[in-house]
Scaffold this motif. Structure first.
Motif, mmCIF file in Angstrom:
data_model
loop_
_atom_site.group_PDB
_atom_site.id
_atom_site.type_symbol
_atom_site.label_atom_id
_atom_site.label_comp_id
_atom_site.label_asym_id
_atom_site.label_seq_id
_atom_site.Cartn_x
_atom_site.Cartn_y
_atom_site.Cartn_z
ATOM 1 N N GLY A 621 66.892 -46.943 -79.367
ATOM 2 C CA GLY A 621 66.030 -46.033 -80.101
ATOM 3 C C GLY A 621 64.784 -46.725 -80.624
ATOM 4 O O GLY A 621 64.835 -47.880 -81.056
ATOM 5 N N GLY A 622 63.681 -46.028 -80.600
ATOM 6 C CA GLY A 622 62.424 -46.566 -81.085
ATOM 7 C C GLY A 622 61.647 -47.363 -80.063
ATOM 8 O O GLY A 622 60.535 -47.809 -80.353
ATOM 9 N N VAL A 623 62.198 -47.557 -78.875
ATOM 10 C CA VAL A 623 61.523 -48.299 -77.807
ATOM 11 C C VAL A 623 61.151 -47.324 -76.697
ATOM 12 O O VAL A 623 61.957 -46.461 -76.319
ATOM 13 N N GLN A 624 59.953 -47.437 -76.164
ATOM 14 C CA GLN A 624 59.517 -46.557 -75.065
ATOM 15 C C GLN A 624 60.385 -46.804 -73.832
ATOM 16 O O GLN A 624 60.576 -47.954 -73.420
ATOM 17 N N VAL A 625 60.912 -45.733 -73.245
ATOM 18 C CA VAL A 625 61.806 -45.833 -72.095
ATOM 19 C C VAL A 625 61.217 -45.033 -70.928
ATOM 20 O O VAL A 625 60.795 -43.886 -71.086
ATOM 21 N N ILE A 626 61.171 -45.654 -69.764
ATOM 22 C CA ILE A 626 60.830 -44.962 -68.516
ATOM 23 C C ILE A 626 62.056 -45.059 -67.630
ATOM 24 O O ILE A 626 62.344 -46.122 -67.068
ATOM 25 N N ASP A 627 62.812 -43.982 -67.525
ATOM 26 C CA ASP A 627 64.016 -43.989 -66.711
ATOM 27 C C ASP A 627 63.909 -42.919 -65.630
ATOM 28 O O ASP A 627 62.859 -42.288 -65.435
ATOM 29 N N ARG A 628 65.013 -42.700 -64.946
ATOM 30 C CA ARG A 628 65.015 -41.738 -63.846
ATOM 31 C C ARG A 628 64.662 -40.326 -64.325
ATOM 32 O O ARG A 628 63.896 -39.618 -63.675
ATOM 33 N N GLY A 629 65.183 -39.939 -65.445
ATOM 34 C CA GLY A 629 64.870 -38.620 -65.975
ATOM 35 C C GLY A 629 63.401 -38.480 -66.350
ATOM 36 O O GLY A 629 62.790 -37.430 -66.137
ATOM 37 N N PHE A 630 62.819 -39.545 -66.864
ATOM 38 C CA PHE A 630 61.408 -39.494 -67.275
ATOM 39 C C PHE A 630 60.504 -39.265 -66.072
ATOM 40 O O PHE A 630 59.602 -38.413 -66.107
#
Length: 667
Positions: A621-630
């Motif tokens: 939490g609180g960290v920018q995430v680029i995953d498959r859903g994004f």
């Protein structure tokens, strides 16, 4: 100050109408850059207001001109709106095996088989779709085909590819305006449902192209025969990939793209031959308008060649300019002029406004603009040398003229090629000096002779020497492709840079007086903007199977099962000449600087500013995430990392929500 401006206006008398297509093109670019589809009434409202303002300001010269520019801009915007509104929407294509049927609209020969385009296709017995489907057939499919046949097979279909990176090639937009809906491949042999109806002109032309291609391939090997097929039918799909790449690296790709060069050669040959025959009789030469007759016959020859090669937009655009040149001959005006170019641009943008976004429009019009302006600037020098030179001097001047032509056309179109393809071919001048005359004076005349001999079954008499000439060009391209840095990869140019370069080129070419030279530093500024553009630190593909992370002077690449080859090819120039290095992460997570690559969800990411993952990711939490859903929601995503600050640019941000945007999948 005002006096200087007035003197400049007077010096440029007659040139200001050249700004009308520029205003129209700028408005069309604005339309395609919008994040959402504007209401249809907007264009008409702007057009009505600008026309009213033009009428109200008619007695005021400068204001009248500004309102004329506004009319041209609003007309282009309105036409682009309505062009989009009249296109049928893209249909959703489900995954899995589909029972496909339709009418064959086009047959293309490939190095490994055939590809067909089906019009009014039906999926699983449903209602015919308004858009076409293109499929590759099995290599061993024995069914003889003709355009107009109704066929059926089981196939796998796919929608257009999403851009490989934010701002990359938009296949969805190209397909939307070309009437395509899906691509795929046949799983079984075709079944013939109905044969082609007789006497259908479009089908007859397609069958004629197929017969010409079959005749050529029966005489010439694929290395030269595929190029002969391209030149005489417009079908370039059979060219071997390595041979095509050699042409690209040598700066001769335009020879394989049937367009202005080919129409010019055909019309030039027809004009020369007909003018020669008409002037053999003294009575005809003195009493008949032989020049006008020859020009008309040349235009008819160009139209016939355009019909034979498929009447694609690039060749139609060239034919439109040729028609204006023919009209100029009839009325006693210059056949080729900047005004004629401006009128051709206006007509083409009103007919197909989407072409403004295409490579062919940008490169061809920039090349012709530079040729007309460049030769006007040195015409007195060439005329003086031609008048005083010997035969040897004329030959030298001819070679210099070819080099100058290549320099103008190649130099003007190179920025647009670099913007569209992210590559530069530095050896285009020597390649064109050798290949273009050979094409014009040997290959194309023999090709026309071969077409004339085909009904007599004697085409081999002309095809064999035509193949010799093509073989020489193939040899030239193969050797130039081996020269150092024959193909220089450059990182994608930001749109602002190419717009500034285009503005500088236009300013340099359309004016007569010294202020035109201000276009040179403007173009240099555009090139500087391109050089200063910083490539992304992280790039994630639309399906998250490919993730690239920049680390110092290296770019590390992680690949999941069956990564998309198209995406890999598109990614190659993103970091310029820096190659992609496969990354090996032995654990479920590896951190490169401030970027954490995680193959599974986890916690404890406080040391990272950005997390990238090929799977749906939770935690941190609180960290920018680029995953498959994004990326499924937002498309390909690029990230720039400056310490703890992360800047994202997604394909969704650039494309917005337009009718041609591919519907993104949801998890």
């Amino acid at each position: 100050m005002f006096d200087a401006f007035a003197r400049w206006v007077e010096a440029e008398h007659g040139r200001f109408m050249l700004l009308l297509p520029i205003a129209m093109g700028a408005a069309i670019l604005l339309y395609f850059a919008l994040p959402a589809e504007p209401p249809l009434w907007l264009g008409f409202a702007a057009l009505g207001l600008s026309v009213a303002a033009l009428a109200a300001s008619w007695r005021h010269l400068y204001l009248r001109f500004l309102m004329a520019l506004a009319v041209a801009a609003s007309l282009g915007f309105t036409r682009a709106e309505w062009r989009t509104a009249h296109e049928p929407p893209l249909a959703f294509i489900s995954t899995g095996v589909i029972k496909l049927s339709g009418n064959i609209a086009r047959i293309e020969l490939l190095p490994t088989g055939k590809r067909i385009t089906l019009s009014a296709p039906s999926l699983d017995g449903g209602a015919p779709l308004p858009r076409a489907v293109r499929i590759k057939l099995r290599a061993d499919d024995p069914v003889p085909l003709q355009a107009g046949d109704t066929v059926q097979c089981y196939a796998m279909l796919f929608g257009p590819d999403r851009p490989a990176y934010p701002g990359g090639w938009d296949q969805g937009r190209d397909d939307f305006f070309s009437g395509l809906n899906a691509y795929g491949f046949a799983l079984n042999h075709l079944a013939m449902l109905n044969t082609a109806p007789p006497n259908h002109l479009a089908d007859a032309l397609q069958n004629l192209r197929a017969d010409i291609a079959a005749t050529i391939m029966a005489v010439l090997p694929v290395e030269t025969g595929a190029i002969a097929v391209t030149l005489l039918t417009g079908d370039e799909q059979a060219i071997p990939p390595q041979e095509r790449q050699n042409f690209i690296e040598a700066g001769l790709a335009h020879i394989l793209a049937v367009a202005g060069l080919h129409v010019g050669i055909i019309m030039g040959l027809a004009f020369t031959a007909s003018r020669y025959l008409l002037t053999r009789n003294e009575r005809m030469a003195l009493r008949w308008p032989t020049k006008s007759i020859a020009t008309t016959l040349a235009l008819l020859a160009g139209a016939g060649y355009a019909a034979l090669t498929g009447s694609h937009l690039p060749i139609l655009r060239s034919l439109a300019m040729a028609s204006l040149a023919t009209l100029g001959v009839f009325v006693g005006r210059r056949a080729v002029s900047l005004r004629g170019l401006a009128v051709a641009a206006l007509v083409l943008m009103l007919a197909t406004p989407e072409t403004v976004m295409g490579t062919s429009f940008q490169m061809s019009f920039s090349a012709v603009l530079a040729l007309i302006s460049g030769y006007a600037a040195v015409q007195h020098i060439f005329s003086r040398f031609h008048a005083s030179s010997s035969r040897l001097g004329n030959v030298v001047m001819h070679v210099i003229g070819l080099a100058y032509t290549s320099l103008l056309a190649g130099g003007a179109s190179m920025p647009f090629a670099a913007y569209q393809f992210q590559q530069i071919q530095p050896y285009w001048i020597p390649a064109n000096i050798l290949a273009v005359p050979l094409t014009a004076f040997w290959i194309m005349p023999l090709g026309l002779l071969a077409l004339a001999l085909m009904p007599l079954h004697a085409a081999a008499v002309a095809l064999v020497p035509m193949g010799w000439g093509i073989g020489v060009i193939v040899w030239i391209t193969a050797h130039i492709a081996q020269w150092p840095d024959a193909l220089m990869r450059i990182q994608p140019m930001p749109p602002a840079s190419i717009l500034v370069i285009a503005a500088g080129l236009i300013w340099l070419c359309i004016w007569r007086s010294a202020p035109r030279l201000a276009g040179i530093p403007v173009m240099a500024l555009g090139a500087l903007l391109a050089l200063l553009a910083r490539p992304p630190d992280v790039l994630v593909s639309p399906d998250a199977k490919l993730i690239a992370i920049r680390s110092g002077t290296r770019v590390l690449l992680t690949m999941q099962h069956k990564p998309d080859r198209f995406t890999l090819e598109q990614w190659a120039p993103v970091w310029g000449q820096t190659p992609l290095t496969p990354a090996h992460c032995s654990a479920n997570a590896c951190q490169v600087g401030q970027v954490l690559f995680a193959a599974v969800s986890q916690t404890g990411c406080t040391s990272a500013a950005l997390v990238v993952s090929p799977v749906p990711f939770t935690g941190c939490g609180g960290v920018q995430v680029i995953d498959r859903g994004f990326v499924y929601r937002n498309g390909a995503t690029a990230a720039w990392v400056n310490g703890s600050k992360v800047t994202l640019r997604t394909d969704r941000q650039i494309q917005g929500f337009r009718p041609w945007v591919v519907k993104y999948q949801q998890l």
